[in-house]
Design an enzyme around this catalytic site. Structure first.
Site, short mmCIF file in Angstrom:
data_model
loop_
_atom_site.label_atom_id
_atom_site.label_comp_id
_atom_site.label_asym_id
_atom_site.label_seq_id
_atom_site.Cartn_x
_atom_site.Cartn_y
_atom_site.Cartn_z
N LYS A 27 46.86 27.56 5.01
CA LYS A 27 47.24 28.65 4.13
C LYS A 27 48.50 28.30 3.35
O LYS A 27 48.58 28.47 2.14
CB LYS A 27 47.44 29.92 4.97
N ARG A 98 52.31 35.97 8.27
CA ARG A 98 50.97 35.56 8.70
C ARG A 98 50.99 34.17 9.30
O ARG A 98 51.78 33.33 8.93
CB ARG A 98 50.01 35.49 7.51
N GLY A 107 40.93 35.28 11.59
CA GLY A 107 41.15 36.44 12.46
C GLY A 107 41.63 36.09 13.85
O GLY A 107 41.70 36.94 14.72
N MET A 109 44.57 34.86 14.77
CA MET A 109 45.96 35.16 15.10
C MET A 109 46.43 36.37 14.31
O MET A 109 45.78 36.81 13.38
CB MET A 109 46.82 33.94 14.86
N ARG A 371 40.98 29.07 0.30
CA ARG A 371 40.69 27.96 1.22
C ARG A 371 39.23 27.57 1.02
O ARG A 371 38.44 28.37 0.48
CB ARG A 371 40.92 28.39 2.67
N HIS A 490 34.45 40.72 10.27
CA HIS A 490 34.68 39.72 11.32
C HIS A 490 33.35 39.17 11.83
O HIS A 490 33.15 37.95 11.92
CB HIS A 490 35.46 40.37 12.46
N SER A 798 18.49 -2.11 24.91
CA SER A 798 18.63 -0.71 24.54
C SER A 798 19.58 -0.08 25.55
O SER A 798 19.32 -0.09 26.75
CB SER A 798 17.28 0.00 24.56
N CYS A 865 19.69 4.54 23.45
CA CYS A 865 18.67 5.58 23.60
C CYS A 865 19.10 6.67 24.57
O CYS A 865 18.33 7.56 24.89
CB CYS A 865 17.34 4.96 24.03
N TYR A 885 20.31 0.13 15.82
CA TYR A 885 19.75 1.48 15.67
C TYR A 885 20.27 2.42 16.74
O TYR A 885 20.84 1.98 17.75
CB TYR A 885 18.21 1.45 15.72
C1 PEP Z 1 19.54 6.47 29.98
O1 PEP Z 1 19.77 6.25 31.15
O2 PEP Z 1 20.41 6.56 29.11
C2 PEP Z 1 18.15 6.63 29.52
C3 PEP Z 1 17.88 6.77 28.24
O3 PEP Z 1 17.18 6.74 30.45
P1 PEP Z 1 16.90 8.05 31.30
O4 PEP Z 1 17.67 9.16 30.70
O5 PEP Z 1 15.45 8.25 31.26
O6 PEP Z 1 17.40 7.63 32.65
#
Ligand code: PEP
Ligand code: MG
Length: 909
Positions: A27, A98, A107, A109, A371, A490, A798, A865, A885
């Protein structure tokens, strides 16, 4: 050089500017900037966030001593500009105080208005303005706000009524009037006296009369409010660091409540709910700023078109609208023109949608704040893409304007059209925050939190209006419904920030908090009854209404295409069925990074065959059972490969401990005994022998494949034959066969040789070949530590950061909830490491393993993953670490795509 603690602004000059948010708060920095670009802003000054830190380290007295000379100097400048004097009886300068943190906390504070009044000054103000009513109304508001906020008289308990409100109610009853505005000047004078008596009774001290004493109290109260409960909760929700502190803005008061030529309002340069490029907002004539957002009076629309839309929704005729709720455009056309020009100027300057506050004092327009406006996910995408198209910003800026997690809102369900057609609409309010929500009616925020947290219930929080105290309940609710308040109430502002469905200002609702009922047109709904809200139209329905997946609009598609243009990481999905793979592809996944094959064993007849396999006495029995599973597995793989035609699909071999598949109930055991022609004792004995003390560290992952290679054989056969059959149909399967839970090179090598030998067999049998690769999960710390050795055989890595987090921290994935809340509260952990990748620990293993692996095999493909693959900060880490990836759940694919693009842009910057 001595530290500068106070920054002045006013009359086209300022000591600060927009880039100083961390020091002056959002502000304060914008007030300075507005001055610099010639926007009319009441003069004032900002006390820095550094002083807030000093307040907490040195205490109140020391801090006041430190800032007094600079504050006095700044006040003198304001006095010069306003041609009045702070604390002067004949010509008083009043100020507002303020808070203003570096990140916006709407809102959260407390604010004090009209500071500088006392029993003499009020008389002077009345004489100066010739408006006795205004002077006394300002004074009674000031005593009330100051009493509540600075002197701590606001009740802690939600059921308790504010002591000042109680006095007002008593007075109105005694006078037989309904509205505050019906009270006479004499009544207001009496109110002030009673208020001050209440202050003395409750605090033991007289209400402070000295202007400076009032000012120090208010400044310190703002600093204290940084650590109040709702501010702390909001910071946690929005990840705002506590170290930042808040600045304090002291500014000359301008009054929207000086009569019919005065007004106050809030406006947005574009629609914060939909993103439409339409100036909009709300105002009230003869009111102070807090009246608009507090939701007590229903405000009017600023523009004519907004007002007409409002009337259409409410079913009000044009004549009635113009007579009772005219827009600012109609009621004060000159002011409107000026405001419209200013909003354009501010949006041009900041190159983003602005959320502004203004006051009109006796025909003169003042801007009090601007803002970058909070907005829904939908609006965020539309505004960024529109600003890009309009040439205000470039592609990179457009991409950086979107918070990746906000995209989640766009992917949320909307009401199913057929279900909606047969639903009973009970009323209509304002479409405050879009989306669809169904849940049980709950009237109090803490009940909502309880029902949700303890019973897992979906709730709709129903209130006359919400206040910051309701935050915890709003957070868990599916949606919020209020009887009062407008689009800037609000409830509306906070719900939009949370991406939560909200219908506000549904005036037909009669809420009885005592009886816990909601009455609409004579129909009574009890707490616990289901209702449904459409935050996009403002409609409220009886009962549950089915929802369906959201449809993605062209702006979203364009944004995603833009993200892909910059991103270096590819984004894959974790999907175990053809259906999930299809969703993943529609969200732009470029392959499957993890197909958990165990999920395929749980359904229908498959589980029986699986159980036969597990309960079998020997390899022969297992082979027989596996041959029954094979066709199912093959079909499952075919449906996934088909959806992902031409894109890689990482299929992970069976991972979980076998005891997860066996029947633990007597009925199930009986069934298996009959099916297999063996005794219950034999079944139970086998189940017992499978039980482990610590199954997560037990007989799972490649340990299964290595003890029962026939499982690996069957799964490989299913994968390779599925791919070969599809090849005949012209579908290209690109399988990547993945060994789970490798910790030792030879564990992998053993599995690899089973996989390759089986594949060769299938190639021979079917008279054709395909390309495939064999790689491994890196989810055991030892695998990361010996990654160079493992990469000598594995063709890809992975990172399974779920298990890797579990084993690096030694925290059970399944039991962390028992201590995580305490760890977060004590700040031992900043975040849940199973949600946000621990870059300093687990992340270092990822980095090291990638480097070691590539030292051995330079073209080693690396991905992630674990759940972290869809979390923006973790995705950015993966980019910096050079992974190829990330793979995440289908609904998080767009989030990961955007985060991947932002990672590149951040790196370039
Ligand atoms: C992991 O362990 O990150 C994974 C992807 O396998 P899971 O969650 O199936 O153990
Ligand atoms: Mg795992």
């Amino acid at each position: 050089m001595s530290t500068k603690r106070v920054y002045f602004f006013g009359n086209g000059t300022a000591e600060g500017q927009a880039g100083m948010k961390l020091l002056l708060g959002g502000k304060g920095a914008n007030l300075a900037e507005m001055n610099l670009i010639g926007v009319p802003v009441p003069p004032g000054f900002t006390i820095t966030t550094e002083v807030c830190k000093e307040y907490y380290s040195l205490g109140k007295e020391e801090v006041i001593k430190l800032i007094t000379p600079e504050v006095e100097e700044a006040i003198a400048k304001v006095e010069d500009l306003m041609k009045s004097k702070f604390g002067d009886v004949e010509n008083p300068l009043l100020v507002s105080v303020r808070s203003g943190a570096p990140a916006s906390m709407p809102g959260m504070m407390d604010t004090i208005l009209n500071l500088g009044l006392n029993d003499e000054v009020v008389e002077g103000l009345a004489r100066k303005t010739g408006n006795e009513r205004f002077a006394w109304d300002s004074y009674r508001r000031f005593v009330q706000m100051y009493g509540d906020v600075v002197l701590g008289m606001k009740p802690v308990n939600k059921e308790d009524i504010d002591p000042f409100e109680a006095i007002i109610e008593e007075m109105k009853e005694a006078r037989g009037v309904e509205l505050d505005t019906d009270l006479t000047v004499e009544d207001l004078k009496l109110l002030v006296a009673k208020f001050k008596e209440a202050v003395k009774a409750q605090t033991g001290h007289d209400f402070p009369a000295s202007a400076y004493e009032q000012l120090w109290g208010a400044v310190c109260a703002v600093f204290s409010s940084w650590m109040n409960e709702r501010a702390i909760l909001y910071r946690q929700m929005e990840n705002i660091p506590e170290e930042w502190g808040t600045a304090v803005n002291v500014q000359a008061m301008v009054f929207g409540n000086m009569g019919e030529t005065s007004a106050t309002g809030v406006c947005f340069s574009r629609d914060a709910a939909t993103g439409e490029n339409l100036f909009n907002g709300e105002y009230l004539i003869n009111a102070q700023g807090e009246d608009v957002v507090a939701g007590i009076r229903t405000p009017r629309e600023i523009t004519k078109i907004g007002s007409q839309r409002w009337a259409d929704r409410a079913g009000i005729s044009e004549e009635e609208r113009v007579a009772t709720m005219p827009s600012l455009e109609e009621a004060m056309p000159e002011i409107y023109k000026e405001l419209d020009a200013l909003q354009t100027k501010l949006e041009d300057h900041y190159r983003d949608m602005q959320d502004m506050e203004f006051t009109v004092q006796e025909g003169k327009l003042w801007m009090l704040q601007t803002r970058n406006g909070k907005r829904t996910g939908l609006a965020m995408v539309k505004i960024a893409m529109d600003l890009l198209k309009e040439g205000y910003i470039d592609e990179k800026t457009a991409l950086m304007k979107i918070e990746p997690n906000k995209l989640d809102e766009l992917l949320h369900p909307v009401f199913d059209k057929a279900a909606l057609a047969s639903a009973k609409r009970i009323t209509r309010g304002l479409p405050a925050s879009p989306g669809a929500a169904t849940g049980k009616i709950v009237f109090f925020a803490d009940d909502a939190a309880k029902l949700h947290n303890e019973g897992g219930h979906r709730v709709i929080l129903v209130r006359n209006e919400t206040s910051p105290e309701d935050l915890a309940g709003m957070q868990v609710a599916e949606g919020i419904l209020t009887a009062r308040g407008g689009m800037t109430s609000h409830a509306a502002v906070v719900a939009r920030g949370m991406g939560k469905c909200c219908v506000s200002g549904a005036g037909a609702l009669k809420i009885d908090y005592k009886a816990r009922t909601l009455t609409v047109d004579g129909n009574v709904y009890n707490e616990g009854d289901f209702i449904s809200l459409n935050g996009t139209t403002g409609e409220v329905y009886e009962g549950m209404v089915d929802t369906k997946a959201a449809e993605l609009d062209p702006d979203f598609e364009a944004l995603m295409a833009l993200a892909d243009k910059y991103a270096k990481l590819t984004v894959r999905a974790n999907a175990d069925t053809g259906h999930d793979a299809q969703i993943a592809r529609s969200f732009g996944a470029q392959g499957i990074g993890l197909c958990r094959t165990e999920h395929m064993f749980f359904e229908g007849d498959k589980i029986k065959a699986m159980r036969r396999m597990i309960l079998a006495e020997n390899a022969e029995g297992r082979r027989e059972a596996l041959s029954r599973i094979l066709p199912y597995q093959k079909d499952d793989f075919k449906s996934i490969f088909r959806e992902m035609n031409g894109l890689p699909v990482t299929v992970r071999l069976l991972d979980p401990p076998l005891h997860e598949f066996v029947p633990h109930d007597l009925k199930g055991q009986q069934e298996m005994a009959e099916d297999m022609g063996i005794s219950m004792e034999q079944i139970q004995h086998r189940i017992e022998s499978l039980s482990e003390q610590n199954p997560m560290l037990g007989h799972r992952g490649c340990r299964l494949g290595n003890t029962y290679p026939e499982i690996t054989e069957m799964q490989t056969r299913a994968i390779i034959s599925a791919a070969l059959e599809l090849k005949k149909e012209g579908v290209t399967a690109v399988p990547e066969i993945m060994v789970p839970l490798t910790g030792i090179l030879y564990e992998f090598k053993e599995q690899e040789s089973v996989i390759r030998a089986t594949a060769e067999k299938v190639f021979e049998e079917m008279g054709d070949r395909i390309d495939f690769t064999v790689g491994t999960m890196i989810e055991v710390p030892r695998a990361a530590l010996t990654a160079n050795r493992i990469a000598s055989s594995a063709e890809f890595f992975s990172f399974g950061t779920n298990d890797l987090t579990q084993m690096t921290f030694g925290y059970s994935r399944d039991d962390i909830a028992s201590f995580l809340p305490v760890y977060l509260e004590k700040k031992i952990l900043k975040v849940d490491p199973f949600q946000v990748l621990d870059q300093n620990g687990v992340g270092q293993l990822v980095k090291m393993a990638t480097e070691k692996g590539r030292a051995e095999r330079p073209n080693l493909k690396c991905g992630i993953c674990g759940e972290h693959g869809g979390e923006p900060s973790s995705v950015k880490f993966c980019h910096r670490t050079g992974l190829n990836y990330v793979s995440c759940s289908p609904f998080r694919v767009p989030i990961a795509r955007l985060a991947a693009a932002q990672a590149v842009i951040e790196e370039q910057a």
